[in-house]
Design a protein around this motif. Structure first.
Motif, PDB file in Angstrom:
ATOM      1  N   GLN A   1       1.069  -1.150   0.050  1.00  0.00           N
ATOM      2  CA  GLN A   1      -0.064  -0.123  -0.116  1.00  0.00           C
ATOM      3  C   GLN A   1       0.844   1.118   0.141  1.00  0.00           C
ATOM      4  O   GLN A   1       0.269   2.120  -0.792  1.00  0.00           O
ATOM      5  CB  GLN A   1      -0.914  -0.035   1.324  1.00  0.00           C
ATOM      6  N   VAL A   2       1.863   1.021   0.842  1.00  0.00           N
ATOM      7  CA  VAL A   2       2.885   2.308   0.862  1.00  0.00           C
ATOM      8  C   VAL A   2       3.404   2.626  -0.528  1.00  0.00           C
ATOM      9  O   VAL A   2       3.438   3.767  -0.915  1.00  0.00           O
ATOM     10  CB  VAL A   2       3.668   2.321   1.798  1.00  0.00           C
ATOM     11  N   GLU A   3       3.793   1.544  -1.246  1.00  0.00           N
ATOM     12  CA  GLU A   3       4.510   1.618  -2.401  1.00  0.00           C
ATOM     13  C   GLU A   3       3.492   2.249  -3.307  1.00  0.00           C
ATOM     14  O   GLU A   3       4.160   3.255  -4.435  1.00  0.00           O
ATOM     15  CB  GLU A   3       5.257   0.456  -2.944  1.00  0.00           C
ATOM     16  N   LYS A   4       2.386   1.730  -3.292  1.00  0.00           N
ATOM     17  CA  LYS A   4       1.393   2.279  -4.217  1.00  0.00           C
ATOM     18  C   LYS A   4       0.884   3.538  -4.182  1.00  0.00           C
ATOM     19  O   LYS A   4       0.618   4.334  -5.162  1.00  0.00           O
ATOM     20  CB  LYS A   4       0.265   1.310  -4.218  1.00  0.00           C
ATOM     21  N   ALA A   5       1.311   4.223  -3.044  1.00  0.00           N
ATOM     22  CA  ALA A   5       0.956   5.581  -2.620  1.00  0.00           C
ATOM     23  C   ALA A   5       2.091   6.639  -3.153  1.00  0.00           C
ATOM     24  O   ALA A   5       1.979   7.834  -2.697  1.00  0.00           O
ATOM     25  CB  ALA A   5       0.665   5.683  -1.183  1.00  0.00           C
ATOM     26  N   GLY A   6       3.247   5.649  -3.484  1.00  0.00           N
ATOM     27  CA  GLY A   6       4.326   6.740  -4.087  1.00  0.00           C
ATOM     28  C   GLY A   6       5.427   6.872  -2.867  1.00  0.00           C
ATOM     29  O   GLY A   6       6.286   7.706  -3.338  1.00  0.00           O
ATOM     30  N   LYS A   7       5.284   6.244  -1.874  1.00  0.00           N
ATOM     31  CA  LYS A   7       6.368   6.163  -0.903  1.00  0.00           C
ATOM     32  C   LYS A   7       7.238   5.075  -0.777  1.00  0.00           C
ATOM     33  O   LYS A   7       6.834   3.987  -1.492  1.00  0.00           O
ATOM     34  CB  LYS A   7       5.777   6.630   0.563  1.00  0.00           C
ATOM     35  N   LYS A   8       8.117   4.649   0.151  1.00  0.00           N
ATOM     36  CA  LYS A   8       9.207   3.651   0.175  1.00  0.00           C
ATOM     37  C   LYS A   8       8.537   2.742   1.144  1.00  0.00           C
ATOM     38  O   LYS A   8       8.156   3.211   2.402  1.00  0.00           O
ATOM     39  CB  LYS A   8      10.402   4.033   0.077  1.00  0.00           C
ATOM     40  N   GLY A   9       8.742   1.443   1.357  1.00  0.00           N
ATOM     41  CA  GLY A   9       8.316   0.507   2.211  1.00  0.00           C
ATOM     42  C   GLY A   9       9.234   0.468   3.439  1.00  0.00           C
ATOM     43  O   GLY A   9       8.893   0.910   4.584  1.00  0.00           O
ATOM     44  N   ILE A  10      10.228  -0.389   3.298  1.00  0.00           N
ATOM     45  CA  ILE A  10      11.067  -0.732   4.575  1.00  0.00           C
ATOM     46  C   ILE A  10      12.501  -0.517   4.350  1.00  0.00           C
ATOM     47  O   ILE A  10      12.990  -1.133   3.140  1.00  0.00           O
ATOM     48  CB  ILE A  10      10.693  -2.018   5.013  1.00  0.00           C
ATOM     49  N   THR A  11      13.283  -0.163   5.268  1.00  0.00           N
ATOM     50  CA  THR A  11      14.733  -0.168   5.217  1.00  0.00           C
ATOM     51  C   THR A  11      15.312  -0.917   6.092  1.00  0.00           C
ATOM     52  O   THR A  11      14.804  -1.005   7.503  1.00  0.00           O
ATOM     53  CB  THR A  11      15.373   1.224   4.927  1.00  0.00           C
ATOM     54  N   PHE A  12      16.628  -1.502   6.065  1.00  0.00           N
ATOM     55  CA  PHE A  12      17.285  -2.467   7.066  1.00  0.00           C
ATOM     56  C   PHE A  12      18.534  -2.352   6.737  1.00  0.00           C
ATOM     57  O   PHE A  12      19.078  -2.253   5.700  1.00  0.00           O
ATOM     58  CB  PHE A  12      16.404  -3.780   7.363  1.00  0.00           C
ATOM     59  N   SER A  13      19.278  -3.317   7.365  1.00  0.00           N
ATOM     60  CA  SER A  13      20.642  -3.499   7.321  1.00  0.00           C
ATOM     61  C   SER A  13      20.829  -5.099   6.927  1.00  0.00           C
ATOM     62  O   SER A  13      20.771  -5.868   7.735  1.00  0.00           O
ATOM     63  CB  SER A  13      21.850  -3.235   8.462  1.00  0.00           C
ATOM     64  N   ALA A  14      21.378  -5.083   5.803  1.00  0.00           N
ATOM     65  CA  ALA A  14      21.791  -6.714   5.114  1.00  0.00           C
ATOM     66  C   ALA A  14      23.456  -6.696   4.866  1.00  0.00           C
ATOM     67  O   ALA A  14      23.731  -7.736   4.009  1.00  0.00           O
ATOM     68  CB  ALA A  14      20.923  -7.150   4.625  1.00  0.00           C
ATOM     69  N   ILE A  15      24.139  -5.971   5.639  1.00  0.00           N
ATOM     70  CA  ILE A  15      25.675  -5.924   5.226  1.00  0.00           C
ATOM     71  C   ILE A  15      26.064  -7.135   5.611  1.00  0.00           C
ATOM     72  O   ILE A  15      25.812  -8.017   6.568  1.00  0.00           O
ATOM     73  CB  ILE A  15      26.341  -4.748   5.828  1.00  0.00           C
ATOM     74  N   GLY A  16      27.289  -7.599   4.965  1.00  0.00           N
ATOM     75  CA  GLY A  16      28.041  -8.862   4.971  1.00  0.00           C
ATOM     76  C   GLY A  16      28.817  -8.807   6.436  1.00  0.00           C
ATOM     77  O   GLY A  16      30.211  -9.157   6.148  1.00  0.00           O
ATOM     78  N   THR A  17      28.366  -8.317   7.508  1.00  0.00           N
ATOM     79  CA  THR A  17      29.248  -8.571   8.831  1.00  0.00           C
ATOM     80  C   THR A  17      28.082  -9.015   9.782  1.00  0.00           C
ATOM     81  O   THR A  17      26.935  -9.247   9.575  1.00  0.00           O
ATOM     82  CB  THR A  17      29.596  -7.285   9.177  1.00  0.00           C
ATOM     83  N   GLU A  18      28.586  -9.011  10.898  1.00  0.00           N
ATOM     84  CA  GLU A  18      27.504  -9.407  11.992  1.00  0.00           C
ATOM     85  C   GLU A  18      26.451  -8.439  12.187  1.00  0.00           C
ATOM     86  O   GLU A  18      25.247  -8.947  12.585  1.00  0.00           O
ATOM     87  CB  GLU A  18      28.456  -9.074  13.566  1.00  0.00           C
TER      88      GLU A  18
END
Length: 414
Positions: free
Chosen positions: A184-201
């Motif tokens: 729904q957020v993406e459809k409204a023109g905004k962005k959904g979710i952000t997180f860290s998936a970097i290759g470290t702990e």
């Protein structure tokens, strides 16, 4: 120290575990690094809080506890990873601190190296501590300290973005409803979710709530449940609900994306609370949901107060008084407020929420949380974590399917 214990300690020094929570931000180490004073009335305390100088409330608490115990305190502050090395080397030289405060994943490393006394040995009472938090300091059926507090992960959300997308936060109960909200957020023109998936702990740390929320166990990272968690993240990237930048995001850069005001959700920790107040928009916090509802277990950050093995066993009685003072109900409330930690006991948690109702979702998240070295994993965890973050990187970059990436990871662990 007997020969077998010395061998274990030497091996630990050579292969010191540098797992960091990514959950606390400490500046570079500084402080008095001289060895223990010969005066029996002086007790040494080593901690990972170089950001607190001699005039800080923390340093004054240490001195006050020393006064109550009838001794002087010699405090040394180190960077978190440096402290582990120093503790191992000091033990090898039979020159350990009297009280050692260390990041919780390090406890099992020091315990298995023969550096720490158990709470049965040193008579430290842990009966009031939440069992899930105490688990991070347990190895081989024994407990090696008591937590000073804990931080963990949850989902921050931007109230305005959700309102514009007509998403009711109360509807977000599980993975399906969260994914529907992102759509729904993406459809409204905004962005959904952000997180860290970097290759470290840090990447493993952020993946674990989804991993555990699927019902997966770290002893079998190639399970169908584990694959479902990684598939969830991969699906979000494929549909544009999460940005490709998560592959390189640290928790700091992920937070910076969230504070742009364009994202509905960000996975991050209690340590961002002060920054959240400065973000310039109304925000809320909910625990990370489990696949089928409820609160997922998130990994705990935070430190344990421990008592290293001493040649002079008569010192333990005073060390016990110092630890008991530092972790008393009255002192925990002030200390955990300073550190932005949730207290390890229900009594103090209730006081924190009474003083600040906004801490309620964080207390809920901590109550559902889990130590990374729990389930008696101990020093096995770093190897498992490394294969886990490699699998996440492989799947999110498209070089392998979630199933193949995690299958290879499990084979590497074995």
């Amino acid at each position: 120290m007997n020969r077998s214990a010395r061998r274990r300690l030497t091996a630990a020094v050579l292969t010191v575990v540098t797992v960091t929570a990514g959950a606390t931000a400490c500046s570079s180490g500084s402080g008095d690094t001289s060895t223990k004073a010969a005066d029996g009335g002086t007790y040494t305390i080593w901690d990972p809080y170089p950001q607190f100088n001699k005039g800080s409330a923390w340093a004054k608490l240490l001195d006050d506890c020393g006064t109550k115990a009838g001794v002087k305190i010699k405090r040394t502050a180190f960077d978190t990873s440096d402290l582990t090395n120093k503790a191992l080397l000091a033990a090898q030289q039979d020159n350990s601190a009297d009280v050692l405060i260390v990041d919780n994943p390090v406890v099992s490393t020091l315990a298995e190296a023969g550096v720490l006394t158990t709470t049965d040995d040193n008579k430290i009472d842990t009966s009031a501590v939440d069992a899930n938090l105490l688990g991070a300091g347990q190895s081989g059926g024994k407990t090696y300290g008591t937590p000073v507090g804990a931080n963990t992960l949850a989902l921050y959300y931007n109230k305005e973005v959700l309102k514009d997308a007509r998403v009711d936060i109360e509807s977000v109960k599980d993975w399906d409803s969260l994914t529907a909200a992102l759509a729904q957020v993406e459809k409204a023109g905004k962005k959904g979710i952000t997180f860290s998936a970097i290759g470290t702990e840090e990447g493993s740390f952020q993946f674990l709530p989804w991993f555990w929320g699927s019902g997966a166990q770290l002893a079998d990272i190639g399970s169908a449940e584990s694959v479902s968690a990684l598939s969830l993240w991969k699906n979000w990237l494929d549909k544009g609900y999460a940005p490709n930048s998560v592959i390189n995001n640290t928790q700091t850069t992920s937070w910076q994306e969230f504070t742009s005001g364009d994202y509905a959700f960000a996975e991050n920790g209690t340590w961002q609370l002060a920054n959240a107040e400065k973000a310039g928009f109304d925000y809320g916090v909910i625990p990370v949901p489990g696949a089928d509802g409820g609160n997922a277990a998130a990994p705990t950050g935070g430190e344990f107060v421990t008592v290293p093995i001493q040649g002079e066993t008569g010192r333990y009685a005073t060390s016990q008084k110092l630890v008991t003072c530092l972790t008393s109900t009255d002192n925990l409330l002030a200390t955990d407020t300073t550190l932005s930690y949730v207290a390890p006991t229900t009594e103090v948690q209730d006081k924190q929420v009474a003083a600040n109702a906004e801490l309620k979702p964080w207390v809920d998240a901590v109550k559902a949380a889990k130590g990374r070295t729990s389930d008696d994993l101990g020093t096995k965890y770093p190897k498992i974590s490394e294969q886990l973050w490699k699998a996440v990187q492989s799947a999110l970059s498209g070089s392998a399917s979630p199933k193949d990436a995690l299958g290879s990871a499990q084979s590497a662990v074995k």
